[in-house]
Design an enzyme around this catalytic site. Structure first.
Site, PDB file in Angstrom:
ATOM      1  N   CYS A 118     -40.793 -26.684   3.656  1.00 57.95           N
ATOM      2  CA  CYS A 118     -39.987 -25.465   3.718  1.00 57.95           C
ATOM      3  C   CYS A 118     -39.135 -25.606   4.955  1.00 57.95           C
ATOM      4  O   CYS A 118     -39.624 -25.431   6.071  1.00 57.95           O
ATOM      5  CB  CYS A 118     -40.831 -24.199   3.788  1.00 57.95           C
ATOM      6  SG  CYS A 118     -39.808 -22.724   3.987  1.00 57.95           S
ATOM      7  N   CYS A 121     -38.533 -21.739   6.868  1.00 54.33           N
ATOM      8  CA  CYS A 121     -39.477 -20.972   7.669  1.00 54.33           C
ATOM      9  C   CYS A 121     -40.927 -21.244   7.318  1.00 54.33           C
ATOM     10  O   CYS A 121     -41.793 -20.410   7.527  1.00 54.33           O
ATOM     11  CB  CYS A 121     -39.191 -19.487   7.524  1.00 54.33           C
ATOM     12  SG  CYS A 121     -39.345 -18.963   5.825  1.00 54.33           S
ATOM     13  N   SER A 122     -41.231 -22.414   6.780  1.00 51.02           N
ATOM     14  CA  SER A 122     -42.626 -22.757   6.503  1.00 51.02           C
ATOM     15  C   SER A 122     -43.285 -21.892   5.434  1.00 51.02           C
ATOM     16  O   SER A 122     -44.447 -21.527   5.559  1.00 51.02           O
ATOM     17  CB  SER A 122     -43.474 -22.707   7.778  1.00 51.02           C
ATOM     18  OG  SER A 122     -42.802 -23.323   8.832  1.00 51.02           O
ATOM     19  N   CYS A 123     -42.560 -21.569   4.387  1.00 51.81           N
ATOM     20  CA  CYS A 123     -43.186 -20.930   3.232  1.00 51.81           C
ATOM     21  C   CYS A 123     -44.237 -21.891   2.690  1.00 51.81           C
ATOM     22  O   CYS A 123     -44.074 -23.107   2.749  1.00 51.81           O
ATOM     23  CB  CYS A 123     -42.163 -20.652   2.133  1.00 51.81           C
ATOM     24  SG  CYS A 123     -40.995 -19.368   2.568  1.00 51.81           S
TER      25      CYS A 123
END
Lengths: 218, 126
Positions: A118, A121-123
């Site tokens: 991601c 945002c680091s989903c």
């Protein structure tokens, strides 16, 4: 015994000061302030926060995803349902919900290896993989996975044949991906639980492969 | 149909990986859970959350944060505070006052005892 990491040791000339007071770190103060206001105003129930914390700490983890993968390996109809509608198939196993509303399962084959990132945002597919590992959230992984996926895989000790193409999937707030790793050779006689034990978290992100049953037995 | 594989594969108390526990402090888990709860209540959407978190991360990177993942929940908390205020759940002054109140409460609580709001208003018995 103190378990408070922010406990400060003061110099008391060798004797214990009975009336020593507490101190909270700035971050702890911020979290307590936010939570107490949200609870007071009815946006959040204190019990909800506690339950969620417990859920994610102890109940939800990569084992959920491993069960999905193992089922797909033993049940061809489930595998097809999983690939055509991941969200629905995962719900069959009683998982889903937060962060997994739109799950897309991408299948590894000898021709294609899938890798999830991601960049924004680091989903992360929380309901099936739990919480993301630290490296998944790091800027180097987020940027290099796109630019140099083969190099990233090498860092994780995964070397693929040159003929295998690598496809990188960029998650976002609407879409979460899960890799269906290839079933390892030599796993023909294993039952579903034994198969699930071969499925690592990294194999479902694409930074690893499913474990070799022989390696596991030794 | 669903077998209890959880019994066969007991999970450790905290999910761990090569880098250690996924949460390194309780406040991180609380901040994580609060975002989940506010999203469930419809205070914000995942899309708004993603944008906000991304903005916080970008801001930190611009400020020299190497962003190796260890500061992630700081960005998470900053995004949460920002959105909570922006969405009108609380005022920024109110939040600042509440922080000061927790700080006073802690300093008025003997070490090892639970810190509760309002502790600073009365004498610390016990």
């Amino acid at each position: 015994m103190h378990d408070d990491p922010d406990h400060h040791h003061h110099d008391h000339d060798g004797h214990h000061h009975h009336g020593e007071m507490s101190e909270l770190s700035e971050t702890e103060i911020r979290v307590r302030a936010l939570e107490s206001l949200l609870v007071e105003k009815g946006y959040v129930e204190s019990a909800t926060v506690d339950t969620l914390v417990e859920l994610y700490e102890t109940k939800i983890g990569p084992r959920n995803g491993a069960r999905v993968v193992a089922r797909a390996w033993v049940d061809e109809h489930f595998r097809q349902r999983l690939l055509s509608d991941g969200t629905k198939a995962i719900a069959e196993l009683g998982m889903g919900g937060r962060g997994g509303e739109h799950m897309i399962i991408v299948e590894n084959t000898p021709e294609i290896h899938n890798l999830i990132v991601c960049t924004l945002c680091s989903c992360y597919p929380w309901p099936v993989l739990g919480l993301p590992p630290v490296w998944y959230k790091s800027a180097p992984y987020r940027s290099r996975a796109i630019i140099d996926p083969r190099g990233v895989l090498a860092d994780f000790g995964v070397v693929l044949p040159d003929a295998t193409k690598i496809r990188v999937w960029d998650s976002n707030s609407e879409l979460r991906y899960l890799v269906l790793p290839m079933r390892p050779a030599g796993s023909a006689g294993l039952n579903e639980d034994e198969l699930a034990a071969l499925v690592t978290r990294n194999s479902m992100i694409g930074t690893g492969l499913a474990l070799d049953p022989k390696a596991l037995a030794t | 149909m669903i077998r209890q594989v959880d019994d066969a594969l007991p999970l450790p108390h905290l999910p761990r990986d090569e880098d250690g526990p996924v949460f390194t402090a309780p406040w991180q888990a609380q901040a994580f859970a609060m975002a989940m709860a506010l999203r469930d209540r419809g205070v914000f959407t995942w899309e708004e959350w993603g944008q906000r978190l991304n903005a916080e991360i970008a801001k930190a990177q611009a400020g020299g944060d190497p962003d190796h993942g260890d500061t992630y929940y700081r960005h998470w908390l900053a995004a949460l505070e920002g959105l909570a205020i922006e969405k009108g759940t609380m005022g920024s002054g109110e939040l600042a006052d509440r922080r000061a109140a927790w700080d006073r409460a802690a300093r008025a609580t003997p070490h090892g005892q639970p810190i509760v709001l309002g502790a600073e208003t009365g004498p610390a018995h016990d």
